[in-house]
Design a protein around this motif. Structure first.
Motif, mmCIF file in Angstrom:
data_model
loop_
_atom_site.group_PDB
_atom_site.id
_atom_site.type_symbol
_atom_site.label_atom_id
_atom_site.label_comp_id
_atom_site.label_asym_id
_atom_site.label_seq_id
_atom_site.Cartn_x
_atom_site.Cartn_y
_atom_site.Cartn_z
ATOM 1 N N THR A 1 -3.605 10.587 -36.654
ATOM 2 C CA THR A 1 -2.618 9.516 -36.667
ATOM 3 C C THR A 1 -3.303 8.189 -36.941
ATOM 4 O O THR A 1 -4.353 7.899 -36.363
ATOM 5 N N LYS A 2 -2.725 7.395 -37.839
ATOM 6 C CA LYS A 2 -3.267 6.063 -38.083
ATOM 7 C C LYS A 2 -2.979 5.206 -36.849
ATOM 8 O O LYS A 2 -1.881 5.262 -36.286
ATOM 9 N N PRO A 3 -3.955 4.414 -36.426
ATOM 10 C CA PRO A 3 -3.727 3.556 -35.254
ATOM 11 C C PRO A 3 -2.582 2.575 -35.498
ATOM 12 O O PRO A 3 -2.405 2.080 -36.607
ATOM 13 N N THR A 4 -1.837 2.336 -34.445
ATOM 14 C CA THR A 4 -0.756 1.356 -34.478
ATOM 15 C C THR A 4 -1.024 0.303 -33.413
ATOM 16 O O THR A 4 -1.994 0.403 -32.659
ATOM 17 N N PHE A 5 -0.151 -0.657 -33.353
ATOM 18 C CA PHE A 5 -0.229 -1.683 -32.309
ATOM 19 C C PHE A 5 -0.289 -1.025 -30.932
ATOM 20 O O PHE A 5 -0.991 -1.485 -30.044
ATOM 21 N N PHE A 6 0.436 0.059 -30.768
ATOM 22 C CA PHE A 6 0.561 0.697 -29.459
ATOM 23 C C PHE A 6 -0.718 1.396 -29.000
ATOM 24 O O PHE A 6 -0.933 1.557 -27.802
ATOM 25 N N HIS A 7 -1.577 1.791 -29.928
ATOM 26 C CA HIS A 7 -2.864 2.357 -29.525
ATOM 27 C C HIS A 7 -3.710 1.280 -28.842
ATOM 28 O O HIS A 7 -4.367 1.541 -27.838
ATOM 29 N N GLY A 8 -3.683 0.068 -29.376
ATOM 30 C CA GLY A 8 -4.380 -1.050 -28.731
ATOM 31 C C GLY A 8 -3.724 -1.431 -27.421
ATOM 32 O O GLY A 8 -4.403 -1.755 -26.446
ATOM 33 N N LEU A 9 -2.393 -1.382 -27.386
ATOM 34 C CA LEU A 9 -1.674 -1.678 -26.153
ATOM 35 C C LEU A 9 -2.031 -0.662 -25.073
ATOM 36 O O LEU A 9 -2.148 -1.013 -23.888
ATOM 37 N N SER A 10 -2.246 0.560 -25.466
ATOM 38 C CA SER A 10 -2.673 1.589 -24.525
ATOM 39 C C SER A 10 -4.022 1.221 -23.906
ATOM 40 O O SER A 10 -4.209 1.337 -22.689
ATOM 41 N N ALA A 11 -4.956 0.771 -24.734
ATOM 42 C CA ALA A 11 -6.264 0.333 -24.217
ATOM 43 C C ALA A 11 -6.098 -0.837 -23.261
ATOM 44 O O ALA A 11 -6.744 -0.896 -22.203
ATOM 45 N N ALA A 12 -5.210 -1.764 -23.603
ATOM 46 C CA ALA A 12 -4.966 -2.918 -22.729
ATOM 47 C C ALA A 12 -4.357 -2.472 -21.404
ATOM 48 O O ALA A 12 -4.760 -2.940 -20.334
#
Length: 180
Positions: A61-72
């Motif tokens: 899966t290509k990273p989305t905004f939500f992948h970064g939000l998950s890290a946050a």
């Protein structure tokens, strides 16, 4: 709906369910062991979200905004989760156990400046965890698909500088009012 966003929502709901049931177990139902188990299980939510996020990226899966939000979300949970549980525990103790009302403290002068620095250091720890998690994603994701990961790196680093300027630096350089 984005599956990572759904996992974040489920994680947040699960956190408050575990916290609420843990506090109800402690103060209303008087089940201390159950309370400890439920409260101690809250970090499992972070592991769940971490697993879902990295499995999603590993599946191509290509990273989305939500992948970064998950890290946050994971980083904030690690750094601020204990404080949140402690705050909720104090209120539950007051509400259901005839404990003392949690005191609201007004910080002024040197104490306020010190708290600004402590708060900034906590945020730096949180940001460092986010950077590690997002950095780890670069080992899974091809660079040409990493726009949202780069976006989050820039946002995190910018946030550190903004927090520093608006928090500790501002309170360190301005003359402090010592009155209430």
């Amino acid at each position: 709906m984005n599956p990572i966003f759904l996992a974040i929502i489920l994680g947040e709901v699960a956190f408050w369910v575990f916290l609420s049931l843990g506090l109800l177990s402690r103060y209303v139902w008087k089940k201390e062991k159950l309370s400890l188990i439920l409260l101690a299980a809250t970090p499992l939510i972070d592991l769940f979200l971490l697993g879902v996020t990295f499995m999603d990226l590993s599946n191509g899966t290509k990273p989305t905004f939500f992948h970064g939000l998950s890290a946050a979300y994971i980083a904030f949970s690690i750094v601020y989760g204990h404080q949140t549980i402690k705050w909720a525990d104090q209120w539950a103790n007051y509400r259901w156990n005839n404990g003392t009302l949690p005191e609201k403290i007004t910080l002024v002068g040197e104490v306020r400046k010190q708290e600004q620095w402590r708060s900034f250091y906590r945020f730096c720890k949180c940001s460092f965890i986010m950077l590690i998690l997002i950095g780890a994603a670069f080992f899974i994701v091809p660079f040409q698909d990493a726009f949202w990961l780069i976006y989050w790196l820039v946002a995190i680093i910018s946030s550190i500088f903004i927090w520093f300027i608006m928090g500790p630096l501002r309170f360190t350089t301005k003359k402090q009012d010592t009155s209430l």
